[in-house]
Design a protein around this motif. Sequence first.
Motif, short mmCIF file in Angstrom:
data_model
loop_
_atom_site.label_atom_id
_atom_site.label_comp_id
_atom_site.label_asym_id
_atom_site.label_seq_id
_atom_site.Cartn_x
_atom_site.Cartn_y
_atom_site.Cartn_z
N LEU A 85 0.82 -1.21 0.00
CA LEU A 85 0.00 0.00 0.00
C LEU A 85 0.85 1.26 0.00
N LYS A 86 0.34 2.27 -0.67
CA LYS A 86 1.02 3.56 -0.80
C LYS A 86 0.14 4.66 -0.22
N PRO A 87 0.73 5.77 0.17
CA PRO A 87 -0.09 6.88 0.69
C PRO A 87 -1.19 7.30 -0.30
N GLU A 88 -0.92 7.21 -1.57
CA GLU A 88 -1.92 7.60 -2.57
C GLU A 88 -3.10 6.63 -2.66
N ASP A 89 -3.02 5.52 -1.95
CA ASP A 89 -4.16 4.60 -1.89
C ASP A 89 -5.17 5.04 -0.82
N THR A 90 -4.82 6.04 -0.06
CA THR A 90 -5.72 6.55 0.98
C THR A 90 -7.01 7.06 0.37
N ALA A 91 -8.13 6.52 0.84
CA ALA A 91 -9.43 6.88 0.29
C ALA A 91 -10.51 6.13 1.06
N VAL A 92 -11.75 6.48 0.78
CA VAL A 92 -12.88 5.67 1.21
C VAL A 92 -13.14 4.66 0.10
N TYR A 93 -13.20 3.40 0.46
CA TYR A 93 -13.40 2.33 -0.51
C TYR A 93 -14.86 1.87 -0.43
N TYR A 94 -15.48 1.79 -1.61
CA TYR A 94 -16.88 1.43 -1.70
C TYR A 94 -17.06 0.14 -2.47
N CYS A 95 -17.99 -0.65 -1.99
CA CYS A 95 -18.39 -1.88 -2.66
C CYS A 95 -19.55 -1.57 -3.61
N ASN A 96 -19.53 -2.18 -4.77
CA ASN A 96 -20.55 -1.95 -5.78
C ASN A 96 -21.05 -3.28 -6.33
N LEU A 97 -22.37 -3.38 -6.45
CA LEU A 97 -22.99 -4.57 -7.03
C LEU A 97 -23.85 -4.16 -8.21
N ASN A 98 -23.55 -4.71 -9.35
CA ASN A 98 -24.32 -4.42 -10.56
C ASN A 98 -25.13 -5.66 -10.92
N TRP A 99 -26.44 -5.54 -10.79
CA TRP A 99 -27.30 -6.71 -11.00
C TRP A 99 -28.56 -6.31 -11.75
N PHE A 100 -28.98 -7.19 -12.64
CA PHE A 100 -30.15 -6.95 -13.49
C PHE A 100 -30.02 -5.56 -14.13
N ILE A 101 -30.87 -4.64 -13.81
CA ILE A 101 -30.73 -3.28 -14.35
C ILE A 101 -30.43 -2.30 -13.22
N ASN A 102 -29.96 -2.86 -12.09
CA ASN A 102 -29.76 -2.04 -10.90
C ASN A 102 -28.30 -1.96 -10.50
N GLU A 103 -28.03 -1.03 -9.64
CA GLU A 103 -26.70 -0.84 -9.09
C GLU A 103 -26.85 -0.48 -7.62
N SER A 104 -26.10 -1.17 -6.79
CA SER A 104 -26.17 -0.93 -5.35
C SER A 104 -24.79 -0.59 -4.83
N TRP A 105 -24.77 0.23 -3.78
CA TRP A 105 -23.51 0.68 -3.18
C TRP A 105 -23.51 0.45 -1.68
N GLY A 106 -22.33 0.19 -1.16
CA GLY A 106 -22.15 0.15 0.27
C GLY A 106 -21.88 1.54 0.82
N GLN A 107 -21.72 1.61 2.13
CA GLN A 107 -21.50 2.89 2.79
C GLN A 107 -20.04 3.33 2.75
N GLY A 108 -19.16 2.39 2.47
CA GLY A 108 -17.75 2.73 2.37
C GLY A 108 -16.96 2.41 3.63
N THR A 109 -15.69 2.16 3.44
CA THR A 109 -14.77 1.93 4.56
C THR A 109 -13.50 2.72 4.29
N GLN A 110 -13.01 3.38 5.33
CA GLN A 110 -11.85 4.25 5.18
C GLN A 110 -10.56 3.44 5.21
N VAL A 111 -9.70 3.71 4.26
CA VAL A 111 -8.36 3.15 4.23
C VAL A 111 -7.38 4.32 4.27
N THR A 112 -6.51 4.32 5.25
CA THR A 112 -5.52 5.38 5.39
C THR A 112 -4.14 4.76 5.42
#
Length: 115
Positions: A85-112
């Motif tokens: 891991l590098k400092p530039e990887d610091t961000a909130v990471y979000y999970c995404n699910l693409n299903w049928f004609i929909n898209e869902s997102w998680g709330q995110g988890t912080q990586v520092t």
Amino acid sequence: QVQLVESGGGLVQPGGSLRLSCAASGTFFSIKYMGWYRQARGKQRELVARITIGGSTNYADSVKGRFTISRDGTKNTMYLQMNSLKPEDTAVYYCNLNWFINESWGQGTQVTVSS
């Protein structure tokens, strides 16, 4: 309703590793792909890695060779192993699910990544 719950974020030193998990629950079908996105402060959300229902993967150039995406279909869980891991990887990471004609997102988890 689909729920995506991320876990595994935190503070790590440069060169370290983290493993993110995303657990999907609820009612969904015809999954096309799942993915990890990230958003650093002041920047737009960007794709980190994506995995299709068939297991094909693609990665952002900035993480190729360091990050690995995987999925456990029996548990509807997706993972992101992040190494070197590098400092530039610091961000909130979000999970995404693409299903049928929909898209869902998680709330995110912080990586520092910081010393």
